[in-house]
Design a protein around this motif. Structure first.
Motif, PDB file in Angstrom:
ATOM      1  N   PHE A  79       0.816  -1.217   0.000  1.00  0.00           N
ATOM      2  CA  PHE A  79       0.000   0.000   0.000  1.00  0.00           C
ATOM      3  C   PHE A  79       0.850   1.268   0.000  1.00  0.00           C
ATOM      4  O   PHE A  79       0.471   2.262  -0.630  1.00  0.00           O
ATOM      5  N   THR A  85      -0.051   5.077  -1.102  1.00  0.00           N
ATOM      6  CA  THR A  85      -0.958   5.696  -0.136  1.00  0.00           C
ATOM      7  C   THR A  85      -0.212   6.551   0.886  1.00  0.00           C
ATOM      8  O   THR A  85      -0.818   7.365   1.579  1.00  0.00           O
ATOM      9  N   ARG A  86       1.113   6.389   0.958  1.00  0.00           N
ATOM     10  CA  ARG A  86       1.884   7.137   1.953  1.00  0.00           C
ATOM     11  C   ARG A  86       2.060   8.596   1.581  1.00  0.00           C
ATOM     12  O   ARG A  86       2.434   9.414   2.422  1.00  0.00           O
ATOM     13  N   PHE A  92       4.107   8.196   7.481  1.00  0.00           N
ATOM     14  CA  PHE A  92       3.304   7.025   7.149  1.00  0.00           C
ATOM     15  C   PHE A  92       3.784   5.774   7.883  1.00  0.00           C
ATOM     16  O   PHE A  92       2.987   4.897   8.225  1.00  0.00           O
ATOM     17  N   TYR A 218      -4.674   3.289   5.509  1.00  0.00           N
ATOM     18  CA  TYR A 218      -4.896   4.565   4.832  1.00  0.00           C
ATOM     19  C   TYR A 218      -5.650   5.496   5.770  1.00  0.00           C
ATOM     20  O   TYR A 218      -6.185   5.064   6.799  1.00  0.00           O
ATOM     21  N   SER A 219      -5.682   6.762   5.415  1.00  0.00           N
ATOM     22  CA  SER A 219      -6.424   7.745   6.200  1.00  0.00           C
ATOM     23  C   SER A 219      -7.855   7.815   5.683  1.00  0.00           C
ATOM     24  O   SER A 219      -8.083   8.112   4.506  1.00  0.00           O
ATOM     25  N   ARG A 223      -9.424   9.461   2.073  1.00  0.00           N
ATOM     26  CA  ARG A 223      -9.915   8.565   1.025  1.00  0.00           C
ATOM     27  C   ARG A 223     -11.425   8.576   0.862  1.00  0.00           C
ATOM     28  O   ARG A 223     -11.953   7.913  -0.029  1.00  0.00           O
TER      29      ARG A 223
END
Length: 288
Positions: A79, A85-86, A92, A218-219, A223
């Motif tokens: 991820f 996603t970072r 992250f 993820y946040s 998202r």
């Protein structure tokens, strides 16, 4: 003398001397008192299970830290690196490892709770004790393992650049509330697992889906768009406890203002309902 006639004196004698069937479910307050009287048994059982859980592995207790670390490494590669996603999350690495460690506590508590009765039938049939002692003990085992893992987690968070502040103290009540919530879930699944042992085979799929919906990787605000979907995902109990621990450990992360209210609400409701639900089925455990 007929069967009915002979049964009447027996019933009268039982009532006179306060005798009750050994298989009868105790009243709720009697059950709670019995559990408290066996608190030393619960602690000893939890300690012995913690000591023997990894006895067959060469690295022993190290696996309780290695497992979430290896999961975090896999998630980071997939991820963080492949899906990028970072990019929108500050620090992250700390964000991801915190989420993985905290969610693993709930994931393991649910798994051991589902096997608390079905996996200890020999003990249940050999000894008389409140059966709630088993899921309670197993949840304590998972809490002990989390506390060991938290030492490693705090070290990782410091290495990634987060400062050591007074906010770290908030991790303690957050973890305790999560432990209360996990205990409630474990009690519910212990009763379900006692009747349907196959539920243990289904749980990995349920908890994996739960992980993907809880903002571990993820946040959620990053998202999802503002609206009911985001509100539901942020109110998810796993996400709430993860947010609170991140808020305590990471200076770069801020949990929603309502998170503490949700954390307390989820913990109290889950534990109370779970305990009541488990107690209601007390006489059925270990039979059949």
């Amino acid at each position: 003398m007929s069967t009915t006639a002979s049964a009447v004196p027996a019933a009268q004698l039982a009532a006179r001397y306060g005798l009750v069937p050994s298989s009868a479910r105790p009243s709720f307050d009697t059950y709670v008192k019995a559990l408290w009287q066996r608190r030393h048994f619960i602690a000893a059982f939890a300690t012995s299970r913690a000591a023997t859980q990894y006895s067959g592995a060469r690295l022993g207790q190290v696996w309780q830290v290695l497992t979430p670390l290896m999961n975090a490494a896999v998630y980071y590669f997939i991820f963080g690196v492949l899906f990028q996603t970072r990019g929108n999350i500050e620090n992250f690495e700390a964000f991801l490892v915190t989420g993985v460690f905290v969610f693993a506590f709930t994931q393991r508590s649910v798994a051991v709770g589902a096997r608390a009765i079905s996996g200890n039938l020999g003990l249940i049939r050999a000894l008389h004790f409140p059966r709630a002692a088993l899921p309670l003990s197993l949840t304590i085992v998972e809490l002990q393992q989390l506390l060991v893992s938290m030492v490693v987690l705090c070290g990782i968070v410091l290495i990634t650049g987060e400062p050591l502040t007074g906010m770290w103290l908030l991790v303690v009540p957050a973890v305790l509330l999560q432990a209360l919530f996990n205990t409630g879930l474990a009690l519910v699944l212990a009763r379900v697992g006692a009747k349907i042992p196959d539920v243990s085979q289904l749980l990995p799929f349920v908890t994996r889906t739960w992980l993907y919906l809880s903002g571990v990787l993820y946040s959620i605000p990053e998202r999802t768009s503002p609206g009911p979907l985001r509100d539901v995902m942020m109110a998810n109990p796993a996400a709430v406890y993860i947010e609170l621990v991140r808020d305590g450990l990471m200076d770069s992360h801020t949990a929603p203002s309502y998170a503490w209210y949700l954390a307390i609400g989820w913990a109290v409701v889950a534990f109370c309902l779970g305990f009541w639900y488990f107690w209601a089925g007390e006489v059925k455990y270990g039979r059949g």
